[in-house]
Design a protein around this motif. Structure first.
Motif, short mmCIF file in Angstrom:
data_model
loop_
_atom_site.label_atom_id
_atom_site.label_comp_id
_atom_site.label_asym_id
_atom_site.label_seq_id
_atom_site.Cartn_x
_atom_site.Cartn_y
_atom_site.Cartn_z
N SER A 289 80.18 84.52 22.79
CA SER A 289 80.07 83.95 21.44
C SER A 289 79.26 84.90 20.56
CB SER A 289 79.37 82.59 21.51
OG SER A 289 80.06 81.70 22.37
N LYS A 290 79.59 84.93 19.27
CA LYS A 290 78.93 85.89 18.39
C LYS A 290 77.44 85.58 18.26
CE LYS A 290 79.42 88.14 13.90
NZ LYS A 290 80.22 88.23 12.65
N TYR A 291 77.10 84.31 18.00
CA TYR A 291 75.70 83.89 17.93
C TYR A 291 75.51 82.65 18.81
CZ TYR A 291 75.34 86.96 13.87
OH TYR A 291 75.36 88.06 13.04
N ILE A 292 74.44 82.65 19.57
CA ILE A 292 74.15 81.53 20.47
C ILE A 292 72.80 80.95 20.11
CG2 ILE A 292 73.76 80.84 22.88
CD1 ILE A 292 75.54 83.25 23.70
N VAL A 293 72.77 79.64 19.87
CA VAL A 293 71.54 78.92 19.57
C VAL A 293 71.31 77.93 20.70
CG1 VAL A 293 70.38 77.34 17.99
CG2 VAL A 293 71.86 79.15 17.09
N ALA A 294 70.12 77.95 21.30
CA ALA A 294 69.83 77.10 22.46
C ALA A 294 68.62 76.22 22.19
CB ALA A 294 69.59 77.96 23.70
N VAL A 295 68.73 74.96 22.63
CA VAL A 295 67.61 74.02 22.58
C VAL A 295 67.40 73.48 23.98
CG1 VAL A 295 66.72 71.88 21.61
CG2 VAL A 295 68.20 73.36 20.22
N ASN A 296 66.22 73.71 24.54
CA ASN A 296 65.92 73.23 25.89
C ASN A 296 64.41 73.10 26.04
OD1 ASN A 296 65.65 73.21 28.94
ND2 ASN A 296 67.87 73.46 28.77
N LYS A 297 63.97 72.08 26.75
CA LYS A 297 62.54 71.87 26.93
C LYS A 297 61.94 72.82 27.95
CE LYS A 297 63.03 68.16 30.37
NZ LYS A 297 62.74 66.74 30.66
N ASP A 298 62.80 73.46 28.77
CA ASP A 298 62.35 74.41 29.79
C ASP A 298 62.40 75.82 29.22
OD1 ASP A 298 61.73 75.92 31.99
OD2 ASP A 298 63.51 75.34 33.15
N ALA A 299 61.24 76.41 29.00
CA ALA A 299 61.18 77.75 28.42
C ALA A 299 61.79 78.81 29.34
CB ALA A 299 59.73 78.12 28.10
N GLU A 300 61.92 78.49 30.64
CA GLU A 300 62.48 79.44 31.60
C GLU A 300 63.97 79.22 31.84
OE1 GLU A 300 60.63 81.93 32.70
OE2 GLU A 300 58.99 81.11 31.50
N ALA A 301 64.59 78.34 31.09
CA ALA A 301 66.02 78.06 31.28
C ALA A 301 66.84 79.34 31.08
CB ALA A 301 66.48 76.98 30.31
#
Length: 317
Positions: A275-287
Motif C-alpha cells: 500500500s502507498k501509505y499505511i496508518v496503524a493504530v495499536n495499543k502495543d508499541a511493539e506490534a
C-alpha cells in the motif's frame, strides 16, 4: 484464423467492465509491439459489456456461455484465442482467474505467469515480474510464446478509450466437460469493492467484538473506503471471508491503508504491505504493523477511532 497476437479476457460484473479489465488492457498495450490486440467478454447477456469494451479495442468477441464455471471460461477463452490467432492471453489476476487460466494454458500448450507486477517482451518470450516470499522480494520469470499471464490488481494504470469504436462479434463456443452447478450463492456486498478500493480500513481482533466494527464501517463510509478484516476476525465469525486481507485472503494495494487494532503478522502483511501509505493504530508499541507503517498511533483503538471519524467528517465537509 484471425490477425491478432494478443487477446484480453475482460473481467466484468454483468453490467460494466471491472477495473481489472482496464488494467489488463493496459498490459496488453504495453506488449503491442507483438501485434494487434483483441478482447473477449465471457458470461451471459454480454452484449452491453462488449459494446463498452469496444471503446478500448478494435475487436471484441462476445461469448454467451451462461453462469460462471472454470471449464466454460477456459473453453470460451480458448475459442477466442483460436479465432483471433492470439499467442498471448492477458487477464486480470484474482481468485476467479486462478481457476480457469491454468486450464486455458493447458489447452494452448502455453506457459502461465500469474499475478505479474509488470511484463515485457523480447519478441519470442514474455518476461514477467512478480512478488515472492510473502511479497518481500520480486522475481523475474520468462516464458516462451504462447503465454497466458495475469496482471496483479492495482499495479497497472487504467486504460483510456481508444478514441474510436471497435467491432463486436458473437463467438461460438464448444461444449466444455459437463459440470452441474447445484447451487450458486452470491453475497450482497455494499460499498466499495475491496480489491478495487483506493482506501481500505481494516479491523483486527484487538477491536474486541464484532459490534466494534460499526466504527470501522463508519470511518470507511466517510472516507469512501472499503472495509477489510484480518484472518483472526474472519475465523471468529465477526466478518465475512470476502473481507479478509492477507496471504490466505485478498491482496490489496490502495493509496491509503488504515489498520485498526491489527497486530500485523507477516501473513497479513503479505496482503497489504505494498500500500502507498499505511496508518496503524495499536495499543502495543511493539506490534509488527508499526515496522511497515508510515504513520502510527500507539493507543486504545476505542479512543482513537472516534477521533479519526470526526477528523474524516471535517475533511469531508
Amino acid at each position: 484464423m484471425g490477425e491478432y497476437m494478443i487477446l484480453v479476457v475482460l473481467e466484468h460484473d454483468g453490467q460494466r467492465l471491472r477495473k481489472g479489465a482496464l488494467e489488463a488492457i493496459s498490459r496488453a498495450r504495453q506488449l503491442s509491439a507483438l501485434g494487434a490486440i483483441a478482447g473477449v467478454v465471457i458470461g451471459e447477456n454480454t452484449q452491453a459489456v462488449a459494446q463498452e469494451a469496444a471503446q478500448y479495442l478494435s475487436t471484441v468477441y462476445a461469448a454467451e456461455v451462461g453462469p460462471y464455471t472454470p471449464e466454460k471460461w477456459a473453453e470460451a477463452a480458448y475459442a477466442a484465442a483460436q479465432k483471433s490467432g492470439a499467442r498471448v492471453v492477458v487477464a486480470s489476476g484474482g481468485r476467479q482467474s486462478r481457476t480457469w487460466t491454468a486450464r486455458l494454458a493447458y489447452k494452448m500448450k502455453a506457459g502461465l505467469l500469474e499475478d505479474t507486477l509488470e511484463t515485457s517482451t523480447d519478441g519470442q518470450h514474455i518476461i514477467g515480474v512478480r512478488y515472492s516470499f510473502l511479497n518481500r522480494v520480486t522475481e523475474k520469470q520468462k516464458a516462451a510464446l504462447p503465454v497466458v499471464f495475469t496482471a496483479k490488481p492495482n499495479t497497472t494504470p487504467l486504460a483510456e478509450p481508444a478514441g474510436s469504436s471497435g467491432v463486436v462479434e458473437a463467438l461460438e463456443v464448444g461444449r466444455p466437460p459437463t459440470v452441474e452447478v447445484l447451487e450458486r450463492l452470491s453475497e450482497q456486498k455494499k460499498g466499495v469493492s475491496l480489491t478495487e478500493a483506493t482506501v481500505v480500513v481494516t479491523g483486527g481482533r484487538g477491536l474486541g467484538s464484532p459490534e466494534a466494527f460499526a466504527g470501522v464501517e463508519e470511518l470507511a463510509s466517510t472516507l469512501g473506503a472499503a472495509v477489510g478484516a484480518t484472518r483472526a476476525v474472519v475465523d471468529a465469525g465477526w466478518r465475512p471471508y470476502s473481507e479478509q486481507v492477507g496471504q490466505t485472503g485478498k491482496t490489496v494495494q490502495p493509496n491509503l491503508y488504515i489498520a485498526l487494532a491489527v497486530s500485523g503478522a507477516v501473513q497479513h502483511q503479505a496482503g497489504m504491505n505494498k500500500s502507498k501509505y499505511i496508518v496503524a493504530v495499536n495499543k502495543d508499541a511493539e506490534a509488527p504493523i508499526f515496522k511497515i507503517a508510515d504513520y502510527g498511533i500507539v493507543g486504545d483503538v476505542h479512543q482513537v477511532l472516534p477521533a479519526l471519524i470526526d477528523a474524516a467528517k471535517k475533511l469531508k465537509d
